[in-house]
Design a protein around this motif. Structure first.
Motif, short mmCIF file in Angstrom:
data_model
loop_
_atom_site.label_atom_id
_atom_site.label_comp_id
_atom_site.label_asym_id
_atom_site.label_seq_id
_atom_site.Cartn_x
_atom_site.Cartn_y
_atom_site.Cartn_z
N VAL A 119 31.29 44.90 36.34
CA VAL A 119 32.06 45.95 37.02
C VAL A 119 32.59 45.44 38.36
O VAL A 119 33.76 45.65 38.69
N LYS A 120 31.73 44.74 39.09
CA LYS A 120 32.15 44.20 40.39
C LYS A 120 33.31 43.21 40.23
O LYS A 120 34.27 43.23 40.98
N LEU A 121 33.17 42.37 39.23
CA LEU A 121 34.22 41.38 39.00
C LEU A 121 35.55 42.07 38.67
O LEU A 121 36.59 41.73 39.23
N ARG A 122 35.49 43.07 37.79
CA ARG A 122 36.72 43.75 37.41
C ARG A 122 37.34 44.48 38.60
O ARG A 122 38.54 44.39 38.84
N GLU A 123 36.48 45.17 39.36
CA GLU A 123 37.00 45.90 40.53
C GLU A 123 37.67 44.96 41.51
O GLU A 123 38.72 45.26 42.05
N MET A 124 37.04 43.81 41.69
CA MET A 124 37.57 42.87 42.63
C MET A 124 38.93 42.34 42.15
O MET A 124 39.88 42.27 42.91
N LEU A 125 38.97 42.01 40.87
CA LEU A 125 40.20 41.41 40.32
C LEU A 125 41.36 42.39 40.28
O LEU A 125 42.47 42.05 40.67
N VAL A 126 41.13 43.60 39.78
CA VAL A 126 42.28 44.48 39.59
C VAL A 126 42.44 45.51 40.70
O VAL A 126 43.45 46.18 40.76
N ARG A 127 41.46 45.64 41.59
CA ARG A 127 41.61 46.66 42.61
C ARG A 127 41.51 46.10 44.02
O ARG A 127 42.51 45.91 44.69
N THR A 128 40.28 45.78 44.44
CA THR A 128 40.10 45.49 45.85
C THR A 128 40.75 44.20 46.33
O THR A 128 41.25 44.13 47.44
N HIS A 129 40.75 43.15 45.51
CA HIS A 129 41.19 41.86 46.03
C HIS A 129 42.43 41.26 45.35
O HIS A 129 42.80 40.14 45.64
N MET A 130 43.05 42.03 44.46
CA MET A 130 44.19 41.49 43.73
C MET A 130 45.31 41.04 44.67
O MET A 130 45.86 39.94 44.55
N GLU A 131 45.62 41.91 45.62
CA GLU A 131 46.71 41.59 46.53
C GLU A 131 46.38 40.36 47.38
O GLU A 131 47.22 39.51 47.60
N GLU A 132 45.13 40.31 47.83
CA GLU A 132 44.74 39.18 48.66
C GLU A 132 44.75 37.87 47.88
O GLU A 132 45.12 36.82 48.41
#
Ligand code: GDP
Length: 306
Positions: free
Chosen positions: A270-283
Motif C-alpha cells: 500500500v505504501k509503495l502504491r501510494e508513493m508511486l501514484v499519489r504522494t511522490h509521483m510529481e517529485e
C-alpha cells in the motif's frame, strides 16, 4: 494577429494539450525472472490494466527463464485517473534480465534503454521538427525504476549491486524485496537492514524524497515513512480470498493464514502504491527532468564540445 499560430507557440500549445490529456508516467521494472514483477505491476494497476489486458505472467504460462536470449524491453500503456488527474502510465519490463550464466553485462541493455530515452528527448529539444516536438509531448523518460531483490534473507547478490550501481545516476531507483510473504516479519526486518547496509557500503544512490524548508508536517511524515520502509517489502496477487468474517481481500493463502496485499500490517504494498501514484509521483517526474536528465544532458553536450 488573432488566430495566427506562430511556430514559437507550438510547444506551448502541445504542452497544454498534454496536460489536458493527462501527464505521462513511465515506470520500469527490473529483476530476475520469476520474482513477481508482472504480478506486482498487475496488482498495482489492476483496474486500469484490466481493460488493456493484464500482463501475462511468463512463469504461469510455463515459459522458462532460458527462453529470452537477450534482455528485451517491452512496454504496456494504460490510462489511470487519480482525483481527477489523468495519467498515461507506461510500464517498461526487462524480461530476460539476470537469466544468463554470465550476467556481467546484464545492466548494459537497461542503461542503454534509459539513456536512449534521454537522448531522444535531447534531440527533440535541440532540433524541434514537428515529429520531434510530438516526442517531447509524450515524455518517454523513465521516471522510476523498481528493482526487485530476491527474498534470500542474506544480502544483495553481485548482480544486484552491479546493476543498481550502474543505473542509480540515471534513474530514480526504488529497490523492493520481492515475494515478502515468503519471509517472516523478523526475517523481513533483518533482510531490510542488510540490504540497506549493502546499498550504503557500495555507494548506491537510491531515490530519497527531497526535503525542503517549506515542507508541511504531512510531507515530512510521508518522507520519513518512505525512508523507514525502504526497501519496500512487497507481495503481489490478483487472487481474491474470502476471510472467515466474509471480507474478501487480495492476498496469498497459507496453511497458517492469509497474507493480505492491501493490509499495511502485512506488507509495504500500500505504501509503495501510494508513493508511486499519489504522494511522490510529481517529485519523481521533477527529479527525472531537473536532476537526472539535466546531468545526462550536460555530460553529453560537454562530450560533444558544446
Ligand atoms: P516475473 O517473471 O518477475 O514477471 O514474475 P511473475 O509475476 O510472472 O511471477 C512468477 C511466479 O511467482 C508466479 O507463479 C506468481 O504467481 C508468483 N508470485 C508473484 N508474486 C508473488 C508474491 O508476492 N509472493 C509469492 N509467494 N509468489 C508470487
Amino acid at each position: 494577429i488573432t488566430g495566427y499560430v506562430g511556430f514559437a507557440n507550438l510547444p506551448n500549445q502541445w504542452h497544454r494539450k498534454a496536460t489536458a490529456k493527462g501527464f505521462a508516467f513511465n515506470l520500469m521494472v527490473c529483476g530476475e525472472s520469476g520474482l513477481g514483477k508482472t504480478t506486482l505491476v498487475n496488482t498495482l494497476f489492476a483496474k486500469s490494466l484490466e481493460d488493456q489486458g493484464v500482463l501475462p505472467s511468463k512463469v504461469d504460462k510455463g515459459i522458462g527463464p532460458e527462453v529470452p536470449k537477450t534482455v528485451e524491453i517491452t512496454n504496456i500503456t494504460a490510462n489511470i485517473e487519480e482525483s481527477g488527474v489523468r495519467c498515461r502510465l507506461t510500464v517498461v519490463d526487462t524480461p530476460g534480465f539476470g537469466d544468463y550464466i554470465n550476467n556481467d553485462l546484464a545492466w548494459r541493455p537497461i542503461l542503454d534503454n534509459v539513456e536512449k530515452r534521454f537522448n531522444d528527448y535531447l534531440d527533440a529539444e535541440n532540433a524541434p521538427t514537428r515529429t520531434q516536438l510530438r516526442n517531447l509531448e509524450t515524455d518517454k523518460r523513465i521516471h522510476a525504476l523498481l528493482y526487485f531483490i530476491q527474498p534470500t534473507g542474506h544480502s544483495l547478490k553481485p548482480i544486484d549491486i552491479e546493476v543498481m550501481k550502474r543505473l542509480c545516476d540515471r534513474v530514480n531507483l526504488i529497490p523492493v524485496i520481492a515475494k515478502a510473504d515468503t519471509l517472516t516479519d523478523d526475517e523481513v526486518n533483518t533482510f531490510k537492514a542488510r540490504v540497506r547496509a549493502d546499498i550504503e557500503h557500495h555507494g548506491i544512490k537510491t531515490y530519497k524524497p527531497e526535503e525542503n524548508d517549506y515542507d508541511d508536517e504531512d510531507t515530512i511524515m510521508e518522507n520519513r515513512e518512505f525512508m523507514a520502509k525502504m526497501p519496500f517489502a512487497v507481495v503481489g496477487s490478483l487472487t481474491q480470498i474470502e476471510l472467515p468474517g466474509g471480507r474478501r481481500v487480495r492476498g496469498r493463502k497459507y496453511p497458517w493464514g492469509v497474507i493480505e496485499v492491501d493490509n499495511e500490517d502485512h506488507c509495504d504494498f500500500v505504501k509503495l502504491r501510494e508513493m508511486l501514484v499519489r504522494t511522490h509521483m510529481e517529485e519523481l517526474k521533477d527529479r527525472t527532468a531537473q536532476t537526472l536528465y539535466e546531468s545526462y544532458r550536460t555530460e553529453k553536450l560537454m562530450a560533444m564540445g558544446i
